[in-house]
Design a protein around this motif. Structure first.
Motif, PDB file in Angstrom:
ATOM      1  N   GLY A 165     -16.885  -1.558 -54.559  1.00 32.65           N
ATOM      2  CA  GLY A 165     -16.953  -1.127 -53.169  1.00 32.65           C
ATOM      3  C   GLY A 165     -17.408  -2.187 -52.194  1.00 32.65           C
ATOM      4  N   ARG A 166     -17.439  -3.429 -52.610  1.00 30.65           N
ATOM      5  CA  ARG A 166     -17.946  -4.471 -51.707  1.00 30.65           C
ATOM      6  C   ARG A 166     -17.021  -4.719 -50.528  1.00 30.65           C
ATOM      7  N   ALA A 167     -15.761  -4.337 -50.631  1.00 29.75           N
ATOM      8  CA  ALA A 167     -14.833  -4.489 -49.503  1.00 29.75           C
ATOM      9  C   ALA A 167     -15.212  -3.567 -48.346  1.00 29.75           C
ATOM     10  N   PHE A 168     -15.937  -2.496 -48.629  1.00 27.74           N
ATOM     11  CA  PHE A 168     -16.365  -1.592 -47.567  1.00 27.74           C
ATOM     12  C   PHE A 168     -17.403  -2.234 -46.653  1.00 27.74           C
ATOM     13  N   SER A 169     -17.999  -3.338 -47.063  1.00 30.00           N
ATOM     14  CA  SER A 169     -18.960  -4.010 -46.184  1.00 30.00           C
ATOM     15  C   SER A 169     -18.252  -4.569 -44.954  1.00 30.00           C
ATOM     16  N   ILE A 170     -17.029  -5.047 -45.121  1.00 29.57           N
ATOM     17  CA  ILE A 170     -16.258  -5.542 -43.973  1.00 29.57           C
ATOM     18  C   ILE A 170     -15.894  -4.380 -43.053  1.00 29.57           C
TER      19      ILE A 170
END
Length: 56
Positions: free
Chosen positions: A29-34
């Protein structure tokens, strides 16, 4: 301070922190940080626009 401005600042900071951590550590889910940064910036813009309308 408007609630959307506060929420936008908080969401942008959390997203930025998530992005920095995601550079060094792989996590799901690190893409949700953008996405959090983008939505946070939009909320700040909405909050600034509503504050400007009250001044008129």
């Amino acid at each position: 301070m408007d609630w959307s401005t506060f929420a936008g600042i908080a969401l942008s900071l959390v997203g930025l922190l998530g992005y920095v951590v995601g550079v060094y550590v792989t996590y799901p889910g690190r893409a949700f940080s953008i996405t959090a940064v983008i939505v946070g910036i939009a909320l700040v813009a909405i909050g600034q626009q509503s504050t400007a309308r009250r001044d008129v």
